[in-house]
Motif scaffolding. Structure first.
Motif, PDB file in Angstrom:
ATOM      1  N   CYS A 130       0.856  -1.188   0.000  1.00 51.17           N
ATOM      2  CA  CYS A 130       0.000   0.000   0.000  1.00 51.17           C
ATOM      3  C   CYS A 130       0.895   1.242   0.000  1.00 51.17           C
ATOM      4  O   CYS A 130       1.118   1.876   1.046  1.00 51.17           O
ATOM      5  N   ASP A 131       1.376   1.595  -1.176  1.00 45.57           N
ATOM      6  CA  ASP A 131       2.296   2.732  -1.287  1.00 45.57           C
ATOM      7  C   ASP A 131       1.749   3.830  -2.193  1.00 45.57           C
ATOM      8  O   ASP A 131       2.460   4.788  -2.512  1.00 45.57           O
ATOM      9  N   LYS A 132       0.482   3.731  -2.617  1.00 46.00           N
ATOM     10  CA  LYS A 132      -0.153   4.749  -3.457  1.00 46.00           C
ATOM     11  C   LYS A 132      -1.500   5.106  -2.827  1.00 46.00           C
ATOM     12  O   LYS A 132      -2.548   4.653  -3.286  1.00 46.00           O
ATOM     13  N   PRO A 133      -1.500   5.886  -1.768  1.00 46.04           N
ATOM     14  CA  PRO A 133      -2.731   6.136  -1.011  1.00 46.04           C
ATOM     15  C   PRO A 133      -3.785   6.926  -1.770  1.00 46.04           C
ATOM     16  O   PRO A 133      -4.937   6.984  -1.325  1.00 46.04           O
ATOM     17  N   PHE A 134      -3.452   7.530  -2.890  1.00 50.65           N
ATOM     18  CA  PHE A 134      -4.425   8.321  -3.645  1.00 50.65           C
ATOM     19  C   PHE A 134      -4.982   7.548  -4.840  1.00 50.65           C
ATOM     20  O   PHE A 134      -5.652   8.117  -5.705  1.00 50.65           O
ATOM     21  N   GLN A 135      -4.711   6.242  -4.880  1.00 48.47           N
ATOM     22  CA  GLN A 135      -5.221   5.378  -5.951  1.00 48.47           C
ATOM     23  C   GLN A 135      -5.861   4.135  -5.336  1.00 48.47           C
ATOM     24  O   GLN A 135      -5.542   3.748  -4.207  1.00 48.47           O
ATOM     25  N   ASP A 136      -6.779   3.530  -6.108  1.00 53.94           N
ATOM     26  CA  ASP A 136      -7.372   2.268  -5.662  1.00 53.94           C
ATOM     27  C   ASP A 136      -6.322   1.163  -5.748  1.00 53.94           C
ATOM     28  O   ASP A 136      -5.630   1.023  -6.768  1.00 53.94           O
ATOM     29  N   ASN A 137      -6.231   0.388  -4.700  1.00 54.08           N
ATOM     30  CA  ASN A 137      -5.251  -0.696  -4.661  1.00 54.08           C
ATOM     31  C   ASN A 137      -5.782  -1.782  -3.740  1.00 54.08           C
ATOM     32  O   ASN A 137      -6.179  -1.502  -2.602  1.00 54.08           O
ATOM     33  N   ARG A 138      -5.815  -3.009  -4.214  1.00 47.91           N
ATOM     34  CA  ARG A 138      -6.329  -4.118  -3.408  1.00 47.91           C
ATOM     35  C   ARG A 138      -5.725  -5.430  -3.872  1.00 47.91           C
ATOM     36  O   ARG A 138      -5.198  -5.530  -4.989  1.00 47.91           O
ATOM     37  N   PHE A 139      -5.832  -6.419  -3.014  1.00 48.76           N
ATOM     38  CA  PHE A 139      -5.388  -7.778  -3.340  1.00 48.76           C
ATOM     39  C   PHE A 139      -6.559  -8.718  -3.094  1.00 48.76           C
ATOM     40  O   PHE A 139      -7.088  -8.786  -1.984  1.00 48.76           O
ATOM     41  N   THR A 140      -6.986  -9.423  -4.139  1.00 48.38           N
ATOM     42  CA  THR A 140      -8.099 -10.364  -4.022  1.00 48.38           C
ATOM     43  C   THR A 140      -7.553 -11.746  -3.725  1.00 48.38           C
ATOM     44  O   THR A 140      -6.774 -12.295  -4.500  1.00 48.38           O
ATOM     45  N   MET A 141      -7.976 -12.283  -2.596  1.00 46.68           N
ATOM     46  CA  MET A 141      -7.501 -13.589  -2.151  1.00 46.68           C
ATOM     47  C   MET A 141      -8.570 -14.635  -2.472  1.00 46.68           C
ATOM     48  O   MET A 141      -9.700 -14.560  -1.968  1.00 46.68           O
ATOM     49  N   LEU A 142      -8.235 -15.583  -3.343  1.00 43.43           N
ATOM     50  CA  LEU A 142      -9.134 -16.680  -3.712  1.00 43.43           C
ATOM     51  C   LEU A 142      -8.674 -17.937  -2.992  1.00 43.43           C
ATOM     52  O   LEU A 142      -7.541 -18.382  -3.168  1.00 43.43           O
ATOM     53  N   PHE A 143      -9.573 -18.503  -2.207  1.00 45.63           N
ATOM     54  CA  PHE A 143      -9.205 -19.666  -1.385  1.00 45.63           C
ATOM     55  C   PHE A 143      -9.437 -20.946  -2.193  1.00 45.63           C
ATOM     56  O   PHE A 143     -10.474 -21.597  -2.087  1.00 45.63           O
ATOM     57  N   GLN A 144      -8.446 -21.273  -3.006  1.00 42.86           N
ATOM     58  CA  GLN A 144      -8.503 -22.450  -3.854  1.00 42.86           C
ATOM     59  C   GLN A 144      -7.472 -23.472  -3.391  1.00 42.86           C
ATOM     60  O   GLN A 144      -6.387 -23.108  -2.939  1.00 42.86           O
ATOM     61  N   GLU A 145      -7.853 -24.736  -3.522  1.00 42.51           N
ATOM     62  CA  GLU A 145      -6.947 -25.793  -3.064  1.00 42.51           C
ATOM     63  C   GLU A 145      -5.783 -25.987  -4.022  1.00 42.51           C
ATOM     64  O   GLU A 145      -4.675 -26.342  -3.611  1.00 42.51           O
ATOM     65  N   PHE A 146      -6.035 -25.758  -5.311  1.00 46.52           N
ATOM     66  CA  PHE A 146      -4.984 -25.892  -6.319  1.00 46.52           C
ATOM     67  C   PHE A 146      -5.022 -24.654  -7.215  1.00 46.52           C
ATOM     68  O   PHE A 146      -6.083 -24.258  -7.690  1.00 46.52           O
ATOM     69  N   SER A 147      -3.853 -24.050  -7.425  1.00 46.48           N
ATOM     70  CA  SER A 147      -3.772 -22.850  -8.245  1.00 46.48           C
ATOM     71  C   SER A 147      -3.191 -23.184  -9.610  1.00 46.48           C
ATOM     72  O   SER A 147      -2.213 -23.929  -9.711  1.00 46.48           O
ATOM     73  N   PRO A 148      -3.796 -22.653 -10.707  1.00 47.01           N
ATOM     74  CA  PRO A 148      -3.223 -22.900 -12.043  1.00 47.01           C
ATOM     75  C   PRO A 148      -1.908 -22.162 -12.252  1.00 47.01           C
ATOM     76  O   PRO A 148      -1.179 -22.462 -13.194  1.00 47.01           O
ATOM     77  N   SER A 149      -1.606 -21.201 -11.392  1.00 49.02           N
ATOM     78  CA  SER A 149      -0.363 -20.433 -11.516  1.00 49.02           C
ATOM     79  C   SER A 149       0.665 -20.931 -10.513  1.00 49.02           C
ATOM     80  O   SER A 149       0.329 -21.182  -9.349  1.00 49.02           O
TER      81      SER A 149
END
Length: 238
Positions: A93-112
């Motif tokens: 969170c280093d750009k307080p004047f812009q939208d910034n987020r992290f979406t956490m998907l709780f998946q058992e296996f990740s394709p990445s």
């Protein structure tokens, strides 16, 4: 095009019995969030749920002081001792004047290969060791974690459990067997040696047999095969 449609059809069939994940309430990742106090915030999730970790945005510079924080995934020891030196940074969170987020998907296996993976029944730990000041953004020990900026996520053990299929093989229902070999003919010799049998003309003596326990399974497979074959024909005719 055919391959894509076939994958979509098979994916739909495979996902028919799975649970649709929920979008959870976002978590605002700053020290002024009352949830992030004391020993932090704990939540329990299901597989396929999602949650946003949000860097709060500053809209009025004269009334709001910007905060600078990081989000690290750490082991339980790092969570307890507020030490992110061995952690994995997920959000900055280093750009307080812009939208910034992290979406956490709780998946058992990740394709990445860089994606997060979560196992049922396990706990996962997240902290911020920043000081809210720009100069302390990359601080790795202590910081706001000591004031409660830590998050514990537990993945529910009872996730995506499919109930067992009831065994109906011992059904008390019977059907009349009308195959040619099962109905005695009038000229069938009496096993006792006394003339012809009249069992074929007596409906009370019709032979009964239990139903085929696999008939329902074969019927569903036949219907599924027919549906896929019809879909393939329609696709090829385009």
């Amino acid at each position: 095009m055919f391959a894509v449609l076939l994958v979509v059809m098979l994916t739909g069939l495979g996902a028919a019995g799975s649970r649709l994940g929920a979008m959870l309430e976002p978590i605002y990742w700053n020290s002024s969030n009352h949830l992030l106090s004391g020993w932090g915030y704990s939540i329990t999730v299901e597989l396929d749920d999602k949650v946003d970790i949000v860097c709060p945005r500053v809209f009025n510079r004269s009334r709001q002081d910007p905060q600078y924080n990081t989000l690290y995934q750490v082991q339980e020891e790092g969570y307890v001792h507020c030490d992110a030196s061995q952690g994995k940074m997920l959000l900055r969170c280093d750009k307080p004047f812009q939208d910034n987020r992290f979406t956490m998907l709780f998946q058992e296996f990740s394709p990445s290969p860089f994606g997060l993976e979560f196992k049922p029944g396990r706990d996962y730990f997240y902290i911020s060791t920043s000081t809210s000041e720009l100069g302390g953004l990359d601080n790795k020990v202590g910081g706001n974690c000591r004031n409660g900026m830590r998050l514990k996520i537990t993945v529910n053990q009872q996730t995506n459990i499919i109930p067992p299929v009831e065994n109906t093989s011992e059904s008390s229902h019977y059907v009349v067997d009308l195959t040619p070999n099962s109905i005695p003919r009038e000229d069938t010799p009496d096993p006792g040696g006394g003339g012809s049998s009249t069992q074929a003309n007596n409906p009370d003596n019709e032979l009964l047999r239990p139903p085929d326990a696999n008939a329902g399974t074969r019927l569903r497979l036949d219907l599924t095969t027919a549906a896929i074959f019809t879909s393939v024909q329609l696709i090829l005719s385009l």
